[in-house]
Scaffold this motif. Sequence first.
Motif, PDB file in Angstrom:
ATOM      1  N   ILE A  58      -7.953  58.631  85.256  1.00  0.00           N
ATOM      2  CA  ILE A  58      -7.114  59.830  85.426  1.00  0.00           C
ATOM      3  C   ILE A  58      -6.905  60.129  86.910  1.00  0.00           C
ATOM      4  N   LEU A  59      -5.664  60.407  87.273  1.00  0.00           N
ATOM      5  CA  LEU A  59      -5.371  60.912  88.614  1.00  0.00           C
ATOM      6  C   LEU A  59      -4.828  62.327  88.439  1.00  0.00           C
ATOM      7  N   PRO A  60      -5.430  63.328  89.121  1.00  0.00           N
ATOM      8  CA  PRO A  60      -4.883  64.689  88.998  1.00  0.00           C
ATOM      9  C   PRO A  60      -3.391  64.697  89.368  1.00  0.00           C
ATOM     10  N   THR A  61      -2.616  65.426  88.593  1.00  0.00           N
ATOM     11  CA  THR A  61      -1.158  65.425  88.769  1.00  0.00           C
ATOM     12  C   THR A  61      -0.757  65.758  90.206  1.00  0.00           C
ATOM     13  N   ARG A  62      -1.485  66.670  90.841  1.00  0.00           N
ATOM     14  CA  ARG A  62      -1.109  67.074  92.205  1.00  0.00           C
ATOM     15  C   ARG A  62      -1.270  65.929  93.214  1.00  0.00           C
ATOM     16  N   GLN A  63      -2.029  64.882  92.831  1.00  0.00           N
ATOM     17  CA  GLN A  63      -2.212  63.746  93.746  1.00  0.00           C
ATOM     18  C   GLN A  63      -1.150  62.656  93.561  1.00  0.00           C
ATOM     19  N   LEU A  64      -0.316  62.811  92.522  1.00  0.00           N
ATOM     20  CA  LEU A  64       0.804  61.880  92.368  1.00  0.00           C
ATOM     21  C   LEU A  64       1.842  62.161  93.455  1.00  0.00           C
ATOM     22  N   ASP A  65       2.588  61.142  93.841  1.00  0.00           N
ATOM     23  CA  ASP A  65       3.670  61.334  94.814  1.00  0.00           C
ATOM     24  C   ASP A  65       5.007  61.558  94.118  1.00  0.00           C
ATOM     25  N   LEU A  66       5.248  60.781  93.070  1.00  0.00           N
ATOM     26  CA  LEU A  66       6.521  60.855  92.343  1.00  0.00           C
ATOM     27  C   LEU A  66       6.241  60.857  90.852  1.00  0.00           C
ATOM     28  N   ILE A  67       7.033  61.626  90.109  1.00  0.00           N
ATOM     29  CA  ILE A  67       6.958  61.579  88.641  1.00  0.00           C
ATOM     30  C   ILE A  67       8.350  61.238  88.116  1.00  0.00           C
ATOM     31  N   PHE A  68       8.512  59.986  87.670  1.00  0.00           N
ATOM     32  CA  PHE A  68       9.758  59.630  86.990  1.00  0.00           C
ATOM     33  C   PHE A  68       9.771  60.374  85.667  1.00  0.00           C
ATOM     34  N   THR A  69      10.811  61.157  85.464  1.00  0.00           N
ATOM     35  CA  THR A  69      10.843  62.112  84.364  1.00  0.00           C
ATOM     36  C   THR A  69      11.856  61.685  83.302  1.00  0.00           C
ATOM     37  N   GLU A 128      17.917  77.666  79.493  1.00  0.00           N
ATOM     38  CA  GLU A 128      16.935  78.727  79.195  1.00  0.00           C
ATOM     39  C   GLU A 128      16.361  79.260  80.509  1.00  0.00           C
ATOM     40  N   SER A 129      15.722  80.419  80.434  1.00  0.00           N
ATOM     41  CA  SER A 129      15.202  81.060  81.654  1.00  0.00           C
ATOM     42  C   SER A 129      14.176  80.192  82.379  1.00  0.00           C
ATOM     43  N   TRP A 130      13.439  79.359  81.621  1.00  0.00           N
ATOM     44  CA  TRP A 130      12.374  78.566  82.259  1.00  0.00           C
ATOM     45  C   TRP A 130      12.887  77.225  82.805  1.00  0.00           C
ATOM     46  N   ASP A 131      14.164  76.906  82.542  1.00  0.00           N
ATOM     47  CA  ASP A 131      14.702  75.622  82.999  1.00  0.00           C
ATOM     48  C   ASP A 131      14.877  75.614  84.509  1.00  0.00           C
ATOM     49  N   VAL A 132      14.387  74.562  85.136  1.00  0.00           N
ATOM     50  CA  VAL A 132      14.582  74.411  86.575  1.00  0.00           C
ATOM     51  C   VAL A 132      15.258  73.063  86.809  1.00  0.00           C
ATOM     52  N   PRO A 133      16.333  73.024  87.603  1.00  0.00           N
ATOM     53  CA  PRO A 133      17.023  71.752  87.811  1.00  0.00           C
ATOM     54  C   PRO A 133      16.131  70.736  88.525  1.00  0.00           C
ATOM     55  N   GLU A 176       5.858  72.392  86.669  1.00  0.00           N
ATOM     56  CA  GLU A 176       5.913  73.802  87.102  1.00  0.00           C
ATOM     57  C   GLU A 176       5.400  74.022  88.531  1.00  0.00           C
ATOM     58  N   PRO A 177       4.241  73.430  88.908  1.00  0.00           N
ATOM     59  CA  PRO A 177       3.753  73.658  90.287  1.00  0.00           C
ATOM     60  C   PRO A 177       4.759  73.176  91.339  1.00  0.00           C
ATOM     61  N   TRP A 178       5.416  72.060  91.052  1.00  0.00           N
ATOM     62  CA  TRP A 178       6.392  71.551  92.031  1.00  0.00           C
ATOM     63  C   TRP A 178       7.577  72.510  92.130  1.00  0.00           C
ATOM     64  N   PHE A 179       8.038  72.999  90.983  1.00  0.00           N
ATOM     65  CA  PHE A 179       9.178  73.904  90.992  1.00  0.00           C
ATOM     66  C   PHE A 179       8.847  75.206  91.714  1.00  0.00           C
ATOM     67  N   LYS A 231       6.795  64.928  93.251  1.00  0.00           N
ATOM     68  CA  LYS A 231       8.223  65.235  93.155  1.00  0.00           C
ATOM     69  C   LYS A 231       8.805  64.594  91.894  1.00  0.00           C
ATOM     70  N   PRO A 232       9.538  65.350  91.086  1.00  0.00           N
ATOM     71  CA  PRO A 232      10.158  64.768  89.887  1.00  0.00           C
ATOM     72  C   PRO A 232      11.465  64.049  90.219  1.00  0.00           C
ATOM     73  N   LEU A 233      11.677  62.960  89.525  1.00  0.00           N
ATOM     74  CA  LEU A 233      12.892  62.172  89.698  1.00  0.00           C
ATOM     75  C   LEU A 233      13.352  61.753  88.307  1.00  0.00           C
ATOM     76  N   GLY A 234      14.502  62.240  87.863  1.00  0.00           N
ATOM     77  CA  GLY A 234      14.975  61.910  86.527  1.00  0.00           C
ATOM     78  C   GLY A 234      15.563  60.504  86.454  1.00  0.00           C
ATOM     79  N   LEU A 235      15.390  59.861  85.313  1.00  0.00           N
ATOM     80  CA  LEU A 235      16.007  58.552  85.055  1.00  0.00           C
ATOM     81  C   LEU A 235      16.869  58.687  83.807  1.00  0.00           C
ATOM     82  N   ALA A 236      18.091  58.151  83.851  1.00  0.00           N
ATOM     83  CA  ALA A 236      18.967  58.299  82.682  1.00  0.00           C
ATOM     84  C   ALA A 236      20.075  57.266  82.705  1.00  0.00           C
ATOM     85  N   HIS A 237      20.644  57.020  81.538  1.00  0.00           N
ATOM     86  CA  HIS A 237      21.907  56.283  81.439  1.00  0.00           C
ATOM     87  C   HIS A 237      23.036  57.241  81.819  1.00  0.00           C
TER      88      HIS A 237
END
Length: 198
Positions: free
Chosen positions: A117-128, A179-184, A152-155, A162-168
């Motif tokens: 396990i690596l604590p989430t705060r120690q990750l550099d990038l999260i492909f989302t 929704e109110s909790w949505d963050v781009p 949430e902590p990053w937002f 840092k989150p980075l989205g992947l998509a077609h």
Amino acid sequence: MHQNNMTRADFRKQIRARRKQLSDAFQQAASEQIIRQLSHLPELDTSQHIAIYLSTDGELSTHALIEWLWQQDKSVYLPVIHPFSTGQLLFLRYTPDTAMVQNRYGIAEPRLNQQLILPTRQLDLIFTPLVGFDASGHRLGMGGGYYDRTLEPWFKSRSGAKPLGLAHSCQFVERLPVESWDVPLPKIVTPDKIWSWE
């Protein structure tokens, strides 16, 4: 149905159906193009600990990308559903030898091992992962809220992974119901484009 009248569930259904129709050859080409896009991203140069997910349900294939990250000597982590904190994810180191199990959604994840396990705060990038995204960078997930809570902590503070989205490209819609909790997301990468809202 007109897009303005569509609910999140409607969008989810429509985009997932669209994504599942992509051929294997299309998926293969898309996974190669995404690596080309990411090779130009400054964030990848400066990141060592990178979380990603195993693609499922017609998602952009991440298998070649994971192999490429290993070749770049990056440490790769996969999400594991937290065994007792409801709705939370843990991230475990993933290598070619990692023992895998199926989670409650039938998705392969590393067998729980505290040493990996690596604590989430120690990750550099999260492909989302995401089902859909819109022109403002809003992300439509599967509805479980796992990544909303993880990011949430990053937002809130713009610190940590840092989150980075992947998509077609076919997962883009002009405007999602928000929704109110949505963050781009700050960036979403598709095989043909790097979308940035930073």
